[in-house]
Design an enzyme around this catalytic site. Sequence first.
Site, PDB file in Angstrom:
ATOM      1  N   LYS A 113     -43.463 -20.061 -16.987  1.00  0.00           N
ATOM      2  CA  LYS A 113     -42.292 -19.233 -16.704  1.00  0.00           C
ATOM      3  C   LYS A 113     -42.606 -17.735 -16.709  1.00  0.00           C
ATOM      4  O   LYS A 113     -41.837 -16.950 -16.165  1.00  0.00           O
ATOM      5  CB  LYS A 113     -41.150 -19.560 -17.674  1.00  0.00           C
ATOM      6  CG  LYS A 113     -40.573 -20.952 -17.424  1.00  0.00           C
ATOM      7  CD  LYS A 113     -39.263 -21.185 -18.140  1.00  0.00           C
ATOM      8  CE  LYS A 113     -38.700 -22.547 -17.741  1.00  0.00           C
ATOM      9  NZ  LYS A 113     -37.399 -22.832 -18.325  1.00  0.00           N
ATOM     10  N   LYS A 195     -43.167 -30.315 -11.855  1.00  0.00           N
ATOM     11  CA  LYS A 195     -42.024 -31.143 -12.260  1.00  0.00           C
ATOM     12  C   LYS A 195     -40.753 -30.623 -11.597  1.00  0.00           C
ATOM     13  O   LYS A 195     -40.663 -29.438 -11.255  1.00  0.00           O
ATOM     14  CB  LYS A 195     -41.880 -31.159 -13.774  1.00  0.00           C
ATOM     15  CG  LYS A 195     -41.184 -29.958 -14.364  1.00  0.00           C
ATOM     16  CD  LYS A 195     -40.786 -30.232 -15.799  1.00  0.00           C
ATOM     17  CE  LYS A 195     -39.850 -29.148 -16.306  1.00  0.00           C
ATOM     18  NZ  LYS A 195     -38.488 -29.265 -15.821  1.00  0.00           N
ATOM     19  N   LYS A 198     -34.129 -27.732 -12.924  1.00  0.00           N
ATOM     20  CA  LYS A 198     -32.812 -27.306 -12.432  1.00  0.00           C
ATOM     21  C   LYS A 198     -32.795 -25.850 -12.020  1.00  0.00           C
ATOM     22  O   LYS A 198     -31.990 -25.444 -11.199  1.00  0.00           O
ATOM     23  CB  LYS A 198     -31.715 -27.629 -13.452  1.00  0.00           C
ATOM     24  CG  LYS A 198     -31.803 -26.873 -14.751  1.00  0.00           C
ATOM     25  CD  LYS A 198     -30.615 -27.220 -15.626  1.00  0.00           C
ATOM     26  CE  LYS A 198     -31.020 -27.946 -16.877  1.00  0.00           C
ATOM     27  NZ  LYS A 198     -31.914 -27.175 -17.771  1.00  0.00           N
TER      28      LYS A 198
HETATM   29  P1  ATP Z   1     -35.135 -25.203 -16.559  1.00  0.00           P
HETATM   30  O1  ATP Z   1     -35.705 -25.126 -15.183  1.00  0.00           O
HETATM   31  O2  ATP Z   1     -33.999 -24.273 -16.771  1.00  0.00           O
HETATM   32  O3  ATP Z   1     -36.168 -25.125 -17.651  1.00  0.00           O
HETATM   33  P2  ATP Z   1     -35.189 -28.068 -16.745  1.00  0.00           P
HETATM   34  O4  ATP Z   1     -34.786 -28.898 -15.579  1.00  0.00           O
HETATM   35  O5  ATP Z   1     -36.638 -27.940 -17.047  1.00  0.00           O
HETATM   36  O6  ATP Z   1     -34.474 -26.662 -16.619  1.00  0.00           O
HETATM   37  P3  ATP Z   1     -34.519 -28.295 -19.561  1.00  0.00           P
HETATM   38  O7  ATP Z   1     -33.167 -27.866 -19.975  1.00  0.00           O
HETATM   39  O8  ATP Z   1     -35.660 -27.373 -19.793  1.00  0.00           O
HETATM   40  O9  ATP Z   1     -34.435 -28.701 -18.008  1.00  0.00           O
HETATM   41  O10 ATP Z   1     -34.835 -29.679 -20.248  1.00  0.00           O
HETATM   42  C1  ATP Z   1     -33.799 -30.591 -20.592  1.00  0.00           C
HETATM   43  C2  ATP Z   1     -34.375 -31.961 -20.834  1.00  0.00           C
HETATM   44  O11 ATP Z   1     -34.725 -32.554 -19.582  1.00  0.00           O
HETATM   45  C3  ATP Z   1     -35.648 -31.964 -21.668  1.00  0.00           C
HETATM   46  O12 ATP Z   1     -35.629 -33.094 -22.498  1.00  0.00           O
HETATM   47  C4  ATP Z   1     -36.738 -32.074 -20.654  1.00  0.00           C
HETATM   48  O13 ATP Z   1     -37.912 -32.664 -21.178  1.00  0.00           O
HETATM   49  C5  ATP Z   1     -36.088 -32.971 -19.621  1.00  0.00           C
HETATM   50  N1  ATP Z   1     -36.646 -32.750 -18.293  1.00  0.00           N
HETATM   51  C6  ATP Z   1     -36.633 -31.580 -17.603  1.00  0.00           C
HETATM   52  N2  ATP Z   1     -37.184 -31.743 -16.405  1.00  0.00           N
HETATM   53  C7  ATP Z   1     -37.587 -33.044 -16.334  1.00  0.00           C
HETATM   54  C8  ATP Z   1     -38.227 -33.813 -15.334  1.00  0.00           C
HETATM   55  N3  ATP Z   1     -38.572 -33.273 -14.180  1.00  0.00           N
HETATM   56  N4  ATP Z   1     -38.476 -35.128 -15.603  1.00  0.00           N
HETATM   57  C9  ATP Z   1     -38.124 -35.685 -16.781  1.00  0.00           C
HETATM   58  N5  ATP Z   1     -37.499 -35.008 -17.771  1.00  0.00           N
HETATM   59  C10 ATP Z   1     -37.234 -33.703 -17.549  1.00  0.00           C
HETATM   60 MG    MG Z   2     -37.231 -26.635 -18.679  1.00  0.00          MG
END
Ligand code: ATP
Ligand code: MG
Length: 330
Positions: A113, A195, A198
């Site tokens: 990040k 990965k 969001k």
């Molecule tokens: P951001 O981009 O804002 O970091 P994010 O999609 O990575 O958002 P987080 O809020 O960081 O989501 O993570 C929330 C939960 O979702 C965590 O348990 C994380 O491990 C899981 N998670 C995030 N992305 C994935 C993915 N691509 N596959 C499986 N689990 C995920």
């Molecule tokens: Mg994340």
Amino acid sequence: MERLLTGLQPSGTLTIGNYCGGINQICKYQETYETFLFVPDMHAITVPQDPEQLHKNIRQAVGLYLACGVDASLDNMHIYIQSENPYHANLSWILECHSYYGELARMHQFKMKSKNNESFTAGLVTYPVLMAADILLYDAKYVPTGVDQKQHVELARNLAERMNSRYQEECFVVPEPMIPEVGAKIRDLANPLNKMSKSADNPKASVFLMDTPEEIKKKIMRATTDSDGKIAFDEENKPGVSNLLTIYSVFAGVSLDDTVARFDGGGYGDLKKAVAEVLAERLTVFQDKYAEIMKSGIVDDALDRGGEYARQIAAEKYEKIRKIVGFGRI
Ligand code: ATP
Ligand code: MG
């Protein structure tokens, strides 16, 4: 009941990756463990957020947890908002003073990040410590997460062990990550080496839980695969195809082996069509439930109840730790 805890940042609309790594696991284990499910809004501001949008995302996140099957009526389910509980930040400070800058700067998520960004915030470096506080405040034993957060749960383990041994007292339960066998890393549709996230720059590379069937179809049909033409599960050499198989397996409720057998010998087009259909079907059900939930008062009821309970548990733990480290008067 042992305790399980997880949170999903309201940094955007939740994706199918968040469902696989987080919400789906909560739903699976909600009868087995005392569950602490919170909205980490304090984590979201490690990168700039529009305040109005953040308010909306927080409410939407809770609505989506419930729409996806989290049962707020269970006595052992506690849903709350992180910023409504001051003890997370208080404990985080104590833990920061037991963390080393070097170990925080080594975190993969921080490196990702902060890459190509010279003006990242100090919060981006220290947020895994806040996450450790989120977990340790409640003596959570299990932390459902995708692989991306495994390193952060390991930091929480290290901090718990460090404090337990430094003060010769059981300050905290040492938590364990709970990583799903299938769906621990749903991949970015455009670049399957990354990965799905969001808050990724390209919204076409993620399927959001609020996407329409048309949007889902467009995104899945354009997903990057490879030129080999054979359907097989091989994450290293065929990350795009393996991702589609994984998504199908989770959302159709079919094992990965059976999914591979089902599409074996077919073309990528057929696989993509089936993935888009199963996603559209499941997400439409979630979205219909979501619409009903948002019309009811259940989000606020759940947050009021969960918030009060969480503050009580957190206050007890913080008081204990504050004494252990020597704060205040004897
Ligand atoms: P951001 O981009 O804002 O970091 P994010 O999609 O990575 O958002 P987080 O809020 O960081 O989501 O993570 C929330 C939960 O979702 C965590 O348990 C994380 O491990 C899981 N998670 C995030 N992305 C994935 C993915 N691509 N596959 C499986 N689990 C995920
Ligand atoms: Mg994340």
